[in-house]
Design a protein around this motif. Structure first.
Motif, PDB file in Angstrom:
ATOM      1  N   ALA A 187       0.796  -1.112  -0.064  1.00  0.00           N
ATOM      2  CA  ALA A 187      -0.072   0.039  -0.211  1.00  0.00           C
ATOM      3  C   ALA A 187       1.091   1.179  -0.097  1.00  0.00           C
ATOM      4  N   SER A 188       0.831   2.078  -1.049  1.00  0.00           N
ATOM      5  CA  SER A 188       1.705   3.050  -1.107  1.00  0.00           C
ATOM      6  C   SER A 188       1.084   4.400  -1.721  1.00  0.00           C
ATOM      7  N   GLN A 189       1.423   5.574  -1.075  1.00  0.00           N
ATOM      8  CA  GLN A 189       0.851   6.652  -1.745  1.00  0.00           C
ATOM      9  C   GLN A 189       2.095   7.352  -2.658  1.00  0.00           C
TER      10      GLN A 189
ATOM     11  N   LYS B  78       7.268   4.642  -2.417  1.00  0.00           N
ATOM     12  CA  LYS B  78       8.407   3.980  -1.905  1.00  0.00           C
ATOM     13  C   LYS B  78       7.842   2.738  -1.598  1.00  0.00           C
ATOM     14  N   ALA B  79       6.904   2.434  -1.067  1.00  0.00           N
ATOM     15  CA  ALA B  79       6.342   0.922  -0.669  1.00  0.00           C
ATOM     16  C   ALA B  79       6.374  -0.069  -1.883  1.00  0.00           C
ATOM     17  N   LYS B  80       5.781   0.457  -3.012  1.00  0.00           N
ATOM     18  CA  LYS B  80       5.845  -0.283  -4.112  1.00  0.00           C
ATOM     19  C   LYS B  80       7.335  -0.676  -4.440  1.00  0.00           C
TER      20      LYS B  80
ATOM     21  N   SER C 111       2.356   2.004   3.655  1.00  0.00           N
ATOM     22  CA  SER C 111       2.857   3.378   4.277  1.00  0.00           C
ATOM     23  C   SER C 111       1.449   4.023   4.970  1.00  0.00           C
ATOM     24  N   THR C 112       1.928   5.041   5.448  1.00  0.00           N
ATOM     25  CA  THR C 112       0.796   5.885   6.185  1.00  0.00           C
ATOM     26  C   THR C 112       0.801   7.165   5.603  1.00  0.00           C
ATOM     27  N   THR C 113      -0.557   7.557   5.295  1.00  0.00           N
ATOM     28  CA  THR C 113      -0.677   9.121   4.403  1.00  0.00           C
ATOM     29  C   THR C 113      -1.529   9.887   5.334  1.00  0.00           C
TER      30      THR C 113
HETATM   31  C1  LIG Z   1       1.066  13.593   2.771  1.00  0.00           C
HETATM   32  C2  LIG Z   1       1.946  12.801   3.520  1.00  0.00           C
HETATM   33  C3  LIG Z   1       1.477  12.259   4.847  1.00  0.00           C
HETATM   34  C4  LIG Z   1       1.989  11.350   5.833  1.00  0.00           C
HETATM   35  N1  LIG Z   1       1.158  11.126   6.982  1.00  0.00           N
HETATM   36  C5  LIG Z   1       1.948  10.222   7.690  1.00  0.00           C
HETATM   37  C6  LIG Z   1       1.279   9.725   8.832  1.00  0.00           C
HETATM   38  O1  LIG Z   1       0.374  10.162   9.359  1.00  0.00           O
HETATM   39  N2  LIG Z   1       2.155   9.098   9.663  1.00  0.00           N
HETATM   40  C7  LIG Z   1       3.338   8.397   9.226  1.00  0.00           C
HETATM   41  O2  LIG Z   1       3.929   7.751   9.979  1.00  0.00           O
HETATM   42  N3  LIG Z   1       3.877   8.876   8.236  1.00  0.00           N
HETATM   43  C8  LIG Z   1       3.542   9.638   7.278  1.00  0.00           C
HETATM   44  N4  LIG Z   1       3.941  10.072   6.180  1.00  0.00           N
HETATM   45  C9  LIG Z   1       5.151   9.619   5.816  1.00  0.00           C
HETATM   46  C10 LIG Z   1       5.056   8.501   4.670  1.00  0.00           C
HETATM   47  O3  LIG Z   1       4.343   7.223   5.185  1.00  0.00           O
HETATM   48  C11 LIG Z   1       6.375   7.848   4.658  1.00  0.00           C
HETATM   49  O4  LIG Z   1       7.253   9.027   3.980  1.00  0.00           O
HETATM   50  C12 LIG Z   1       6.539   6.719   3.701  1.00  0.00           C
HETATM   51  O5  LIG Z   1       8.005   6.411   3.409  1.00  0.00           O
HETATM   52  C13 LIG Z   1       5.938   6.980   2.451  1.00  0.00           C
HETATM   53  O6  LIG Z   1       5.878   6.020   1.579  1.00  0.00           O
HETATM   54  P1  LIG Z   1       5.100   5.901  -0.058  1.00  0.00           P
HETATM   55  O7  LIG Z   1       5.878   6.480  -0.838  1.00  0.00           O
HETATM   56  O8  LIG Z   1       5.067   4.277  -0.139  1.00  0.00           O
HETATM   57  O9  LIG Z   1       3.637   6.255   0.332  1.00  0.00           O
HETATM   58  C14 LIG Z   1       3.321  11.033   5.277  1.00  0.00           C
HETATM   59  C15 LIG Z   1       3.726  11.345   4.249  1.00  0.00           C
HETATM   60  C16 LIG Z   1       3.091  12.220   3.292  1.00  0.00           C
HETATM   61  C17 LIG Z   1       3.764  12.822   2.020  1.00  0.00           C
END
Ligand SMILES: Cc1cc2nc3c(=O)[nH]c(=O)nc-3n(C[C@H](O)[C@H](O)[C@H](O)COP(=O)(O)O)c2cc1C
Length: 640
Positions: free
Chosen positions: A126-128, A131-133, A175-177
């Motif tokens: 699950a990736s926004q 990175k997780a991907k 990840s968490t977003t």
């Molecule tokens: C808009 C945004 C919101 C985020 N919210 C959280 C959060 O609530 N809790 C957390 O631990 N990390 C949060 N992060 C950090 C991301 O989870 C972290 O950078 C992660 O490596 C991103 O992985 P992804 O690219 O696969 O989504 C957030 C990052 C962004 C850009």
């Protein structure tokens, strides 16, 4: 230029991961970790400044082990630096090390033992931001390199069938977003998981919906930017799966993207730990040394020379580890000889003779014996036309045809693979340049040609009489190592009119072959004819060219390599007087014979001393060539 090698996938991935970072960065980035690195010699030459803890001199692989990376800081590393080895074959985490900062946090939740290490693995991510991907892809590749069956999908496309228990190990990367929210491509999945009928009240855990499902969660989050919601999704997913009856096989791992942390480091640690878990059965670090192991070690170390390993336990560890190697890499289980170990000690210690090397030598010898046996096949055997019973009894995989047919086809000698280290030794000696044209007569699956390309020849041509094996070589060329300047062609070397003799051999500057004596005898007249007035370095493996005298004989793993320097400007083929009359026109009689005779004669191959580290060595190195997605067959290839 792609670097080609028969490094098994299990080894190559790890070694590349290491080499990409370069020695300095390993030391600086992960000073506290204890790792093994396996490096094929040809690559090691290009990149390492670290002395290996142990060299397994084997064939077809040269494996270097680096362990316990706990060296000086990067600033003090220089080309002669030797990493201090802390403990031989220790596990990834040193329990006795106070300095080992935890790289991930772990929950206190219960961890269940993994039911099977060979079950298929499903990765859900699950990736926004992607990175997780990326991590999921990396994880898939790493696990595949270890020969696991792996599929990767987004959490979104995870359906209920895929969550059925017992079918696979489920690895979640999320990840968490937002503010503690799931990435867009996992929202539905989370809703579904959360809405799953909560049977946590069920008295028996086995009646819960996900009972028997095995899982591990790795989270990506940022503790500095989101302290309140740090890895909220990973935490809730992990807890929810457990609630639904699934078995957590590894504690929840929370990767942290915070300023002082790098989630990539956390992820790598997670991967290493996961691999350890999946390899546990084979891990010498975790396996208890039995009294018998120590007994064997004792007997070995008393037999061995001056520099014996200090303690029997270490010796036993090595022995055990070598057994693991044997189990892992040898095609056929074989008894482990324990009487041919020599431990030598330099700054660190290395094992020059290793049981695995001995095994391989045995294999090589057995190949030769097999070849000899094959050559003597009598009519009765041919008439019975029974396919040989096991792979170890055949010189080549038959593709349905009868033995007799194959024998007729392979009219010079049946194809038997040349060990990789023999091929490398040939090119070490030939020192090819960009103008060299290499031709392998009886090229089989083309392995020597790929090595030639690796060593930088301009062109490499493989010639074999058997269309099936040529097709195999071409297939590898096209799918795995595509390049324009290689060619595999079907030609019958017994035909004096073959293009091999009229076109390819006359153009060759390096000629290699592995034929039995009578095969060499048969082609010699055509070879001499084709090479009239030309210069060429000729190498025969296993057997000397009858009637010629080689300038150099090297023995690599019991296989002699004969070198003939045909018609170079100042050195001529050294042949007995009786042959001098037959010298092609334009060639003068042998002159520099003494210069070559006895040089390296019957020297036994030792690994090169490790060179110093030259950053320039890495500059032009096309690492990505190793990562061809179509590489799937390499590990199983093993030259067949
Ligand atoms: C808009 C945004 C919101 C985020 N919210 C959280 C959060 O609530 N809790 C957390 O631990 N990390 C949060 N992060 C950090 C991301 O989870 C972290 O950078 C992660 O490596 C991103 O992985 P992804 O690219 O696969 O989504 C957030 C990052 C962004 C850009």
């Amino acid at each position: 230029m792609p670097l080609w090698s028969y490094v098994p996938k299990q080894l190559s991935r790890r070694s590349l991961g290491w080499e990409r970072r370069s020695a300095t960065s390993i030391v600086s980035s992960r000073p506290q970790s204890t790792t093994f690195h396996y490096v094929d010699r040809s690559k090691l030459r290009r990149s390492t400044m670290i002395r290996p803890k142990m060299i397994v001199v084997n064939d077809p692989y040269q494996i270097y082990y680096f362990d316990a990376v706990r060296g000086p800081s990067s600033s003090t590393i220089n080309s002669s630096a030797t990493l201090q080895i802390r403990r031989l074959f220790s596990s990834t985490h040193d329990d006795d090390d106070d300095n080992d900062a935890p790289v991930t946090q772990s929950s206190q939740q219960a961890v269940a033992p993994l039911s099977s290490r060979t079950q298929p693995i499903r990765i859900f991510y699950a990736s926004q931001g992607g990175k997780a991907k990326l991590f999921a892809q990396e994880l898939q590749q790493t696990l595949q390199d270890e020969l696991h069956t792996v599929t990767t999908v987004t959490c979104q496309s995870c359906n209920d069938a895929q969550l059925q228990p017992g079918s696979a190990l489920h690895l979640f990367l999320t990840s968490t977003t937002g503010v503690g929210q799931p990435p867009d491509n996992a929202k539905e999945f989370y809703e579904r998981i959360m809405a799953m009928i909560d049977s946590s009240s069920a008295s028996a855990s086995s009646s819960r919906p996900l009972s028997k499902l095995e899982y591990a969660v790795f989270g990506l989050g940022n503790s500095e930017a989101h302290p309140q919601h740090f890895n909220a999704m990973a935490k809730s997913l992990d807890a929810r799966l457990s609630e639904l009856g699934a078995s957590r096989v590894m504690e929840l791992r929370l990767g942290d993207d915070g300023r002082t942390n790098d989630v990539t480091d956390d992820f790598e640690q997670y991967m290493e730990d996961l691999l350890d878990l999946l390899r546990q059965d084979h891990s010498p670090a975790e396996a208890e040394l039995s009294t018998a192991d120590v007994q064997i070690a004792k007997s070995i170390s008393t037999k061995t020379s001056e520099n014996r390993v200090e303690d029997d336990k270490s010796t036993a560890s090595i022995l055990k580890f070598s057994k693991t190697l044997l189990q892992t890499f040898l095609p056929t289980p074989m008894p482990l000889p324990s009487n041919n170990l020599v431990f030598t000690s330099t700054n660190t210690f290395s094992i020059q003779q290793h049981p695995y090397a001995t095994q391989q030598r045995f294999l090589t010898t057995s190949l030769r014996r097999r070849r000899a046996k094959y050559e003597k096949f009598n009519e009765a055997q041919l008439q019975s036309q029974t396919a040989p019973s096991s792979a170890i009894d055949v010189p080549f995989e038959y593709s349905g045809e009868s033995l007799e047919e194959y024998r007729n086809k392979a009219n010079l000698s049946p194809w038997t693979p040349v060990p990789d280290s023999v091929a490398r030794k040939i090119f070490d000696s030939a020192t090819p340049g960009p103008e060299d044209i290499h031709v392998e007569l009886g090229s089989g699956d083309g392995r020597v040609n790929f090595h030639a390309m690796d060593y930088g020849v301009k062109q490499s041509i493989g010639i074999d009489v058997d269309p099936d094996i040529v097709a195999k070589a071409n297939d590898r060329l096209q799918r795995i190592h595509p390049q324009p300047n290689m060619q595999f062609i079907v030609e019958n070397l017994m035909d004096p009119k073959s293009l091999a003799w009229s076109q390819h051999v006359p153009n060759a500057t390096i000629l290699t072959m592995y034929f039995a004596k009578d095969g060499l005898e048969k082609i010699r007249p055509m070879l001499e004819q084709a090479l009239r007035g030309k210069s060429c370095k000729i190498y025969t493996c296993g057997y000397a060219m009858p009637g010629w005298e080689s300038q150099i004989v090297e023995t690599v793993l019991d296989m002699p390599i004969y070198f003939y320097d045909w018609g170079s400007a100042d050195v001529h083929l050294v042949r007995p007087d009786s042959f001098i009359d037959a010298l092609p026109p334009g060639m003068s009689p042998p002159s520099n014979r003494d210069q070559y005779m006895h040089k390296n004669k019957h020297s036994t191959y030792q690994p090169d001393p490790l060179p110093g580290f030259h950053p320039d060595d890495l500059k032009d190195y096309a690492w990505d060539d190793f990562d061809s997605p179509s590489d799937e067959n390499r590990s199983n290839d093993n030259g067949k």
